[in-house]
Write a protein that holds these residues in place. Structure first.
Motif, PDB file in Angstrom:
ATOM      1  N   GLU A  13       0.820  -1.212   0.000  1.00  0.00           N
ATOM      2  CA  GLU A  13       0.000   0.000   0.000  1.00  0.00           C
ATOM      3  C   GLU A  13       0.856   1.265   0.000  1.00  0.00           C
ATOM      4  O   GLU A  13       0.552   2.235  -0.708  1.00  0.00           O
ATOM      5  CB  GLU A  13      -0.924   0.006   1.217  1.00  0.00           C
ATOM      6  N   THR A  14       1.928   1.264   0.775  1.00  0.00           N
ATOM      7  CA  THR A  14       2.761   2.463   0.897  1.00  0.00           C
ATOM      8  C   THR A  14       3.810   2.567  -0.202  1.00  0.00           C
ATOM      9  O   THR A  14       4.364   3.651  -0.427  1.00  0.00           O
ATOM     10  CB  THR A  14       3.476   2.482   2.244  1.00  0.00           C
ATOM     11  N   SER A  42       1.645   0.845  -5.938  1.00  0.00           N
ATOM     12  CA  SER A  42       1.136   2.152  -5.526  1.00  0.00           C
ATOM     13  C   SER A  42       1.497   3.248  -6.529  1.00  0.00           C
ATOM     14  O   SER A  42       0.907   4.333  -6.500  1.00  0.00           O
ATOM     15  CB  SER A  42       1.672   2.520  -4.138  1.00  0.00           C
ATOM     16  N   PRO A  94      -2.115   5.465  -7.495  1.00  0.00           N
ATOM     17  CA  PRO A  94      -1.613   6.402  -6.481  1.00  0.00           C
ATOM     18  C   PRO A  94      -2.441   6.462  -5.202  1.00  0.00           C
ATOM     19  O   PRO A  94      -1.893   6.719  -4.125  1.00  0.00           O
ATOM     20  CB  PRO A  94      -1.626   7.748  -7.215  1.00  0.00           C
ATOM     21  N   ASP A  95      -3.761   6.247  -5.300  1.00  0.00           N
ATOM     22  CA  ASP A  95      -4.607   6.305  -4.107  1.00  0.00           C
ATOM     23  C   ASP A  95      -4.922   4.902  -3.578  1.00  0.00           C
ATOM     24  O   ASP A  95      -5.978   4.663  -2.981  1.00  0.00           O
ATOM     25  CB  ASP A  95      -5.897   7.065  -4.385  1.00  0.00           C
ATOM     26  N   ARG A 134      -5.522   1.635  -1.632  1.00  0.00           N
ATOM     27  CA  ARG A 134      -5.836   1.252  -0.266  1.00  0.00           C
ATOM     28  C   ARG A 134      -6.062  -0.253  -0.207  1.00  0.00           C
ATOM     29  O   ARG A 134      -6.802  -0.802  -1.032  1.00  0.00           O
ATOM     30  CB  ARG A 134      -7.101   1.978   0.231  1.00  0.00           C
ATOM     31  N   THR A 142      -8.741  -1.181  -3.196  1.00  0.00           N
ATOM     32  CA  THR A 142      -9.452  -0.108  -3.881  1.00  0.00           C
ATOM     33  C   THR A 142      -8.452   0.938  -4.369  1.00  0.00           C
ATOM     34  O   THR A 142      -7.330   1.042  -3.869  1.00  0.00           O
ATOM     35  CB  THR A 142     -10.482   0.573  -2.961  1.00  0.00           C
ATOM     36  N   GLY A 143      -8.879   1.727  -5.333  1.00  0.00           N
ATOM     37  CA  GLY A 143      -8.043   2.799  -5.855  1.00  0.00           C
ATOM     38  C   GLY A 143      -8.412   3.122  -7.291  1.00  0.00           C
ATOM     39  O   GLY A 143      -9.276   2.463  -7.889  1.00  0.00           O
ATOM     40  N   THR A 144      -7.744   4.112  -7.840  1.00  0.00           N
ATOM     41  CA  THR A 144      -8.002   4.545  -9.214  1.00  0.00           C
ATOM     42  C   THR A 144      -6.706   4.477 -10.005  1.00  0.00           C
ATOM     43  O   THR A 144      -5.788   5.266  -9.754  1.00  0.00           O
ATOM     44  CB  THR A 144      -8.540   5.978  -9.249  1.00  0.00           C
ATOM     45  N   PRO A 146     -12.688   4.101 -10.772  1.00  0.00           N
ATOM     46  CA  PRO A 146     -12.018   3.380  -9.680  1.00  0.00           C
ATOM     47  C   PRO A 146     -12.119   1.872  -9.865  1.00  0.00           C
ATOM     48  O   PRO A 146     -12.916   1.373 -10.664  1.00  0.00           O
ATOM     49  CB  PRO A 146     -12.790   3.840  -8.439  1.00  0.00           C
TER      50      PRO A 146
END
Length: 298
Positions: free
Chosen positions: A17-18, A56, A60-61, A63, A83-85, A99
């Motif tokens: 995630e990070t 990531s 970029p977002d 989670r 989740t993310g886009t 997303p």
């Protein structure tokens, strides 16, 4: 030891995630093996760091929510939601700013305090379907609430035995036996096979089994691994069969398939109360030539 292993595998999701892939230096062995490998991906920590650390950047977002961790002996299973886009095309599809949301079940083997091997199964096909990139079996999300809070007080009985009996009934299409294995409060959170629809409750599961056997009349389900913690059982299976009957939106192809799946079962009083299933649907679609096989990376 189980709690230590749970804390260890959680760090994999933190690193992903990070984007801080250096976390993996103290989490996985140098020669860690992942199943399945991406095309052209070698085994080992450095390759894993590139893939997990780069996720990531693509999203970029990003989670990753760890929903559950189940551990016993040298194994730990993690159920997660991603989740993310995506910032651009992803796995050959253009999200066009939309997303993504998919779920995964991973199984990790720990050796001498480090993760030595992992198996990953996700339902990314659901995201491709939401983007309109593929047409796939209907699988409603959150179709049913979890069992009542009182069910948490029920003793598990023989959870491993209940799940073994499930697979015996699945192989033989014993829909009557399936009804006796499921608790009246049973709730389903995932499919029981690759490519098939998903029913949310007890009454529909027998129909799901029939659909699976119609599509793959010679299906053979091999339980490659099984372990339990308290009232939850984790299984890693390999389902083999010939696609001789229809799947939703996919006519029979006559192709032989072999697909990995991970399932989590919650058992109360010796009967199955909840089920989560994830299968390599993307792999299935590639084996059926519905989707192209990705090229091998140089």
């Amino acid at each position: 030891m189980s709690e230590q292993n749970k804390a260890l595998v959680r760090k994999i999701y933190q690193a992903t995630e990070t984007g801080d892939a250096a976390i993996l230096d103290a989490v996985v062995t140098q020669d860690v093996i992942e199943h399945p490998l991406n095309p052209g991906q070698p085994p080992g920590r450095e390759a894993l760091k590139q893939i997990f650390g780069g996720f990531s950047v693509l999203v970029p977002d990003l989670r990753i929510t760890v929903e559950d961790v189940i551990a016993d002996g040298d194994k730990a299973a993690v159920r997660s939601t991603v989740t993310g886009t995506p910032a651009g095309p992803y796995l050959g599809a253009d999200p066009a700013g939309r997303p993504m949301r998919f779920e995964a079940i991973d199984i990790w083997r720990i050796q001498d305090g480090l993760v030595a091997e992992g198996w990953h199964v996700e339902d990314f096909v659901a995201t491709l379907a939401a983007w309109g990139a593929v047409t796939f079996a209907s699988r409603p999300r959150d179709a049913a609430p979890p069992p009542s809070a009182g069910a948490a007080m029920d003793p598990p009985g023989d959870p491993l035995g209940a799940v073994r009996r499930w697979y015996q009934a699945l192989r033989s299409t014993q829909t009557g036996a399936i009804g006796t294995l499921l608790d009246d409060r049973f709730v389903n959170h995932g499919p029981i096979g690759a490519g098939v629809p998903m029913s949310s409750g007890r009454d529909g599961l027998g129909g799901d089994v029939i659909s699976l056997h119609r599509a793959f009349p010679d299906i053979d389900v091999i339980v490659a691994d099984m372990f339990a913690e308290h009232d939850k059982v984790v299984t890693r299976i390999i389902a083999r069969g010939t696609h001789l009957g229809p799947l939703p939106h996919i006519p029979p192809t006559g192709r032989r398939t072999a697909v990995m799946g991970h399932e989590i079962w919650r058992v109360a009083n010796g009967r199955i109360l909840e089920h989560w299933g994830r299968f390599e649907d993307l792999d299935l679609l590639q084996q059926l030539a519905v989707l192209p096989t990705p090229p091998v990376l140089a």
